[in-house]
Design a protein around this motif. Structure first.
Motif, short mmCIF file in Angstrom:
data_model
loop_
_atom_site.label_atom_id
_atom_site.label_comp_id
_atom_site.label_asym_id
_atom_site.label_seq_id
_atom_site.Cartn_x
_atom_site.Cartn_y
_atom_site.Cartn_z
N SER A 134 0.83 -1.20 0.00
CA SER A 134 0.00 0.00 0.00
C SER A 134 0.86 1.25 0.00
CB SER A 134 -0.92 -0.01 1.23
OG SER A 134 -1.66 1.17 1.32
N ALA A 225 -9.85 -9.34 -7.55
CA ALA A 225 -9.23 -9.44 -6.22
C ALA A 225 -9.02 -10.89 -5.82
CB ALA A 225 -10.09 -8.72 -5.18
N VAL A 228 -5.97 -12.36 -7.79
CA VAL A 228 -4.71 -11.96 -7.17
C VAL A 228 -4.50 -12.72 -5.86
CG1 VAL A 228 -3.45 -10.03 -6.12
CG2 VAL A 228 -4.73 -9.68 -8.24
N THR A 229 -5.56 -12.81 -5.05
CA THR A 229 -5.49 -13.48 -3.76
C THR A 229 -5.09 -14.94 -3.90
OG1 THR A 229 -7.08 -12.01 -2.71
CG2 THR A 229 -6.88 -14.21 -1.78
N ILE A 335 -0.76 -6.58 -6.20
CA ILE A 335 -1.55 -5.90 -5.17
C ILE A 335 -1.55 -4.39 -5.43
CG2 ILE A 335 -1.60 -5.27 -2.73
CD1 ILE A 335 -0.69 -8.12 -2.10
N SER A 336 -0.38 -3.86 -5.76
CA SER A 336 -0.29 -2.42 -6.04
C SER A 336 -0.79 -2.07 -7.43
CB SER A 336 1.17 -1.96 -5.89
OG SER A 336 1.64 -2.17 -4.57
N ALA A 345 -5.31 -0.82 -2.12
CA ALA A 345 -4.16 -1.72 -2.10
C ALA A 345 -3.99 -2.36 -0.72
CB ALA A 345 -2.89 -0.96 -2.48
N LEU A 348 -6.78 -4.99 -0.37
CA LEU A 348 -6.45 -6.16 -1.19
C LEU A 348 -5.30 -6.94 -0.58
CD1 LEU A 348 -6.71 -7.93 -3.70
CD2 LEU A 348 -5.34 -6.24 -4.96
N SER A 349 -4.31 -6.23 -0.05
CA SER A 349 -3.18 -6.89 0.59
C SER A 349 -3.63 -7.69 1.81
CB SER A 349 -2.14 -5.84 1.01
OG SER A 349 -0.98 -6.45 1.52
N ALA A 352 -5.51 -10.79 0.46
CA ALA A 352 -4.62 -11.76 -0.16
C ALA A 352 -3.77 -12.48 0.88
CB ALA A 352 -3.72 -11.07 -1.18
#
Length: 413
Positions: A134, A225, A228-229, A335-336, A345, A348-349, A352
């Protein structure tokens, strides 16, 4: 006199305040990264001494490596909320303080304190894991790939050094593993000192744009999302199985324990290699689908190789480190890159890493149980190969140039 003053005033300083502040920020980021893996991975080489100190069973000693992963999973979703309320800088500073507290608590001569300290340490690391992507999204939007690669390289190299030196350090301290682990707490202390300027120049990361994107819909309902996760989650599942069981896999094929231990360290070193190569590649590619697929394929080949041709164990170990290391860098960069702004971000981080570390926590236990059932590592390795293939497919999906909640040409997630 006036002309002399004017000349001095117009002469550029060799290190402008803004440039110096930027260097201090980068140094702080890299020092925080150095704290995010070493306190966990350095326990495995001295777990025998810890078991003997408390007469622990194998399962009870195994909890020392599982507890941080559970802490990662439980605390990661909270980290984004902490950053929204306190700001990223203060949240990271608090995380470093929690790491130090956990390290000191872990050194107390009571098994309950060892377990509690291990969990507290993991909680602090979880906040750092979540918020660094982030921070890069907010402060380095044009250099996300390079900064992600840099901090992953530092994280891997320091972890490898910690694993290599913890045993000699413990022996030099006449078997005092507690003091060895306490000495590792100097890393977050150094990071705190370097991070102090970010607290004094703190700016809250909130804003109307952030709120609009965050409240438009839950990040957990976004297909992108989840892609990515699960890409990061599959990689964590495979990596922590390797961290936990690779030496056992190697010794089961007839190699000695010392050789297996050296290959275990080699795998961790190999995870840092992609960071030296991927940054310029990712920066030039708007679409990372082929690159993400390649990481899954490399990991798949390495795991299948360990199952089908154990004689090539050195090659497979290096490829396993390269594949999982490259996937980690790509996943953190996603993530970014796939988030529209820094708050998203962070959310999402947190998502994940919550899911990823839950998979990482159950992976070693699941594959260990399957090994006992099958009587060998053949089927567990083939199942991990299948997971690597799924990871490559997920990488193809989330590697496309798009962002969560941002429509492109009236289409998108």
């Amino acid at each position: 006199m006036t002309s002399g003053v004017r000349f001095l005033a117009n002469t550029p300083t060799p290190f402008p305040p803004r440039a110096t502040g930027r260097l201090i920020l980068i140094g702080g980021i890299l020092l925080i990264a150095a704290c995010l893996r070493t306190p966990v991975t350095s326990v495995a080489p001295i777990v025998t001494q810890i078991r003997e100190s408390f007469a622990l069973s194998t399962a009870a000693a195994g909890a020392l490596t599982t507890l941080p992963l559970l802490a990662f999973a439980l605390v990661s979703p909270i980290a984004a909320q902490l950053a929204r309320r306190q700001g990223i800088e203060k949240a990271l500073f608090a995380a470093l303080a929690v790491m130090i507290a956990g390290a000191l608590l872990r050194a107390i001569d009571q098994i309950a304190c060892v377990y509690l300290g291990t969990f507290v340490l993991g909680a602090g690391i979880a906040v750092g894991n979540v918020l660094l992507p982030s921070l890069l999204k907010r402060d380095f939007p044009g250099r996300i790939a390079a900064m992600t690669a840099a901090y992953v390289v530092v994280m891997g190299m320091i972890a490898a050094l910690g694993s290599a030196f913890i045993v000699p350090l413990t022996e030099a301290l006449q078997g005092n593993w507690r003091l060895s682990l306490v000495l590792l707490s100097t890393l977050p202390l150094l990071a705190m000192l370097c991070w102090l300027p970010q607290i004094t120049t703190h700016r809250h990361a909130g804003g109307p744009g952030a709120a609009g994107i965050l409240h438009r819909g839950s990040i957990w309902r976004s297909p992108l999302a989840w892609q990515v996760t699960l890409f990061l989650g599959m990689n964590s599942f495979i990596y922590y199985i390797a961290v936990g069981w690779l030496p056992a896999m190697i010794t089961e094929t007839g190699y000695g324990a010392a050789y297996a231990g050296s290959l275990h360290g080699l795998m961790q070193l190999a995870t840092a290699v992609p960071g030296l190569l991927l940054a310029p590649v990712i920066a030039r590619m708007k679409d990372q689908r082929l690159l993400a697929c390649a990481t899954g394929l490399i990991t798949l080949v390495s795991l299948a190789g360990l199952a089908l041709w154990p004689a090539g164990v050195v090659v497979w170990t290096v490829l396993l480190g390269v594949g999982t290391g490259a996937a980690m860098i790509l996943g953190l960069a996603f993530i970014s890159l796939r988030a529209a702004e820094s708050h998203q971000a962070a959310a999402l981080s947190g998502m994940a890493q919550c899911v990823g570390y839950l998979l990482a926590a159950v992976g070693p236990m699941l594959m260990g149980a399957l090994h006992d059932l099958a009587g060998s590592w053949y089927w567990p390795l083939l199942i991990c190969s299948l997971c690597a293939g799924i990871m490559g497919l997920l990488g193809f999906l989330c590697g496309a140039d798009r962002q969560i909640g941002v429509r492109r040409n009236r289409t998108g997630p």
